[in-house]
Design a protein around this motif. Sequence first.
Motif, PDB file in Angstrom:
ATOM      1  N   TYR A  33       0.829  -1.207   0.000  1.00  0.00           N
ATOM      2  CA  TYR A  33       0.000   0.000   0.000  1.00  0.00           C
ATOM      3  C   TYR A  33       0.863   1.257   0.000  1.00  0.00           C
ATOM      4  O   TYR A  33       0.594   2.217  -0.731  1.00  0.00           O
ATOM      5  N   VAL A  34       1.891   1.268   0.835  1.00  0.00           N
ATOM      6  CA  VAL A  34       2.775   2.440   0.895  1.00  0.00           C
ATOM      7  C   VAL A  34       3.438   2.663  -0.459  1.00  0.00           C
ATOM      8  O   VAL A  34       3.532   3.793  -0.959  1.00  0.00           O
ATOM      9  N   THR A  35       3.893   1.553  -1.072  1.00  0.00           N
ATOM     10  CA  THR A  35       4.568   1.649  -2.373  1.00  0.00           C
ATOM     11  C   THR A  35       3.623   2.196  -3.441  1.00  0.00           C
ATOM     12  O   THR A  35       3.978   3.106  -4.195  1.00  0.00           O
ATOM     13  N   SER A  36       2.411   1.653  -3.500  1.00  0.00           N
ATOM     14  CA  SER A  36       1.448   2.098  -4.514  1.00  0.00           C
ATOM     15  C   SER A  36       1.028   3.546  -4.298  1.00  0.00           C
ATOM     16  O   SER A  36       0.954   4.334  -5.240  1.00  0.00           O
ATOM     17  N   LEU A  37       0.757   3.904  -3.039  1.00  0.00           N
ATOM     18  CA  LEU A  37       0.343   5.272  -2.749  1.00  0.00           C
ATOM     19  C   LEU A  37       1.465   6.275  -3.023  1.00  0.00           C
ATOM     20  O   LEU A  37       1.195   7.444  -3.336  1.00  0.00           O
ATOM     21  N   SER A  38       2.708   5.830  -2.940  1.00  0.00           N
ATOM     22  CA  SER A  38       3.832   6.711  -3.261  1.00  0.00           C
ATOM     23  C   SER A  38       3.762   7.167  -4.715  1.00  0.00           C
ATOM     24  O   SER A  38       4.103   8.313  -5.034  1.00  0.00           O
ATOM     25  N   PHE A  39       3.302   6.278  -5.597  1.00  0.00           N
ATOM     26  CA  PHE A  39       3.177   6.657  -7.004  1.00  0.00           C
ATOM     27  C   PHE A  39       2.010   7.615  -7.225  1.00  0.00           C
ATOM     28  O   PHE A  39       2.059   8.467  -8.108  1.00  0.00           O
ATOM     29  N   ASN A  76       1.873   3.285 -12.272  1.00  0.00           N
ATOM     30  CA  ASN A  76       2.525   2.198 -11.542  1.00  0.00           C
ATOM     31  C   ASN A  76       1.814   1.864 -10.233  1.00  0.00           C
ATOM     32  O   ASN A  76       2.208   0.926  -9.542  1.00  0.00           O
ATOM     33  N   ALA A  77       0.765   2.618  -9.898  1.00  0.00           N
ATOM     34  CA  ALA A  77      -0.072   2.189  -8.777  1.00  0.00           C
ATOM     35  C   ALA A  77      -0.820   0.906  -9.157  1.00  0.00           C
ATOM     36  O   ALA A  77      -1.126   0.073  -8.309  1.00  0.00           O
ATOM     37  N   ALA A  78      -1.080   0.746 -10.489  1.00  0.00           N
ATOM     38  CA  ALA A  78      -1.775  -0.450 -10.977  1.00  0.00           C
ATOM     39  C   ALA A  78      -0.818  -1.481 -11.566  1.00  0.00           C
ATOM     40  O   ALA A  78      -1.129  -2.678 -11.593  1.00  0.00           O
ATOM     41  N   GLY A  79       0.363  -1.031 -12.040  1.00  0.00           N
ATOM     42  CA  GLY A  79       1.297  -1.933 -12.704  1.00  0.00           C
ATOM     43  C   GLY A  79       1.630  -3.186 -11.920  1.00  0.00           C
ATOM     44  O   GLY A  79       1.529  -4.315 -12.453  1.00  0.00           O
ATOM     45  N   PRO A  80       2.025  -3.088 -10.631  1.00  0.00           N
ATOM     46  CA  PRO A  80       2.360  -4.289  -9.861  1.00  0.00           C
ATOM     47  C   PRO A  80       1.184  -5.257  -9.721  1.00  0.00           C
ATOM     48  O   PRO A  80       1.375  -6.477  -9.695  1.00  0.00           O
ATOM     49  N   LEU A  81      -0.039  -4.714  -9.635  1.00  0.00           N
ATOM     50  CA  LEU A  81      -1.218  -5.582  -9.514  1.00  0.00           C
ATOM     51  C   LEU A  81      -1.436  -6.372 -10.798  1.00  0.00           C
ATOM     52  O   LEU A  81      -1.789  -7.553 -10.763  1.00  0.00           O
ATOM     53  N   ILE A  82      -1.224  -5.706 -11.951  1.00  0.00           N
ATOM     54  CA  ILE A  82      -1.372  -6.391 -13.244  1.00  0.00           C
ATOM     55  C   ILE A  82      -0.342  -7.510 -13.361  1.00  0.00           C
ATOM     56  O   ILE A  82      -0.663  -8.643 -13.756  1.00  0.00           O
TER      57      ILE A  82
END
Length: 448
Positions: free
Chosen positions: A62-68, A396-402
């Motif tokens: 969450y922290v990583t995604s929100l950072s983007f 990239n907030a969505a990239g890791p999920l994909i």
Amino acid sequence: MPHSATNSANRLDRLPISKFHKITIGALAFAYFFEFADINTFAITAPKVRVQWGSDVSHIAYVTSLSFVGMFLGSVVAGALADRLGRKRTLTLTTMWFSVWSLATVFAWDMLSMGVFRVLTSAGLSAMTVVAVVYLNEMFPKAQRGKYQAYVIVIGICGTPATNLIASLVVPLGEQTWRLVYLWGALGVLFLLFLRRLAESPQWLESRGRHDEAETVLRGLEAEVTAEHGELPAAAAPVETEPTAKPGLRMLKEKRFLFPTILLSVLWITQTIGFFGFSSWAPTLLAAEGVSVEDSIFFVALTTVGAPLGSLLAALVTDRFERKWCLVLFGLVIAGSGLLYGLTFVPVMVVVFGFMVNLFERGYTALAYAYSPELFDTRGRSLGTSISYGIGRLSNAAGPLIIAALYSGFGYMTVFYFIAGTWITGALALAIFGPATRKLHQQTPEPV
């Protein structure tokens, strides 16, 4: 009514590289160094703080995604501020912003406070980047600005290995020593020492109708360069231009602003997902496929040697050849190398193809930093560059999920097909729709 330009761009373009250019390079390289240093600090310290605070792995995600998300917001806000307050002042504010919030992270007490501080820091990192890109574009002669943009990144990118080395030394020393990594990241505030030696962009002053101030800055720079190099060649004559719309989101109604913003958004989305998809997942996927964790980390570390060399490669080609086609070629090489990386488990080949990805990706980024602001006139340059760069980071907030879904549902190789596909998409978009900036600047006088 048409009006005459102060002629800032033409007058700056005929200046030889001089002391004030070198000071500007030093200042921007210093800011980039701590931007590259700070952007990786959470990834380095996350294993330690997760155990210390009893946090779940999902909290790290969450922290990583929100950072983007923070990067997106920071870049868009900075673009608007740079149009309103000026390039120099906004560059100063954004560098101070990420330094202050990195310092605040030293005192984080749980994962929530850490997350808030990292999002605010990330906003400043992205904001500083887009303003620095625009500032360099407007202060350096167009025949050489790409090369010096690449040189700034060569120096700046050293912030990543320097931070990794410092972290490897201090984090194991005790329970709380991870905090020193964020203190190191906060040293970007020393950028203020360069401030007195930097000039405001005359092109920005001119675009705001502040012609007397632009003239004062230009005469000061010209006098300094003349004392250093002798008599200067005459500048091209001012051109008559129609006033453009005031800076702001209303410019999205203009085709000449909207089209490059969309194109560059595609460029930065594909670059962001392609780069972070590869760099973030390569060691994990290698380990998941049977390569030992130690070997996977070692292999990836060897491949990162290509990163600074890639910026040097960009410096060699960016002003010799059309930047659009350099970007297309680099993107296709990255796609092919990344795919071959995923196809082989032979250690030497893993290192070779990973090295190629890092080499050409950092070269691609340096080229894109030079190319992006060239698609806009002075009034649209800051906002257009910041929106497209911010959208790229937001993706990239969505990239890791994909990537996680592809790996779970379809397997290891699908991830590398996807990453290669993103790079090919970006290359094709540029090849088909990307303006050739040399031709663009030769044929179209810049509105002010």
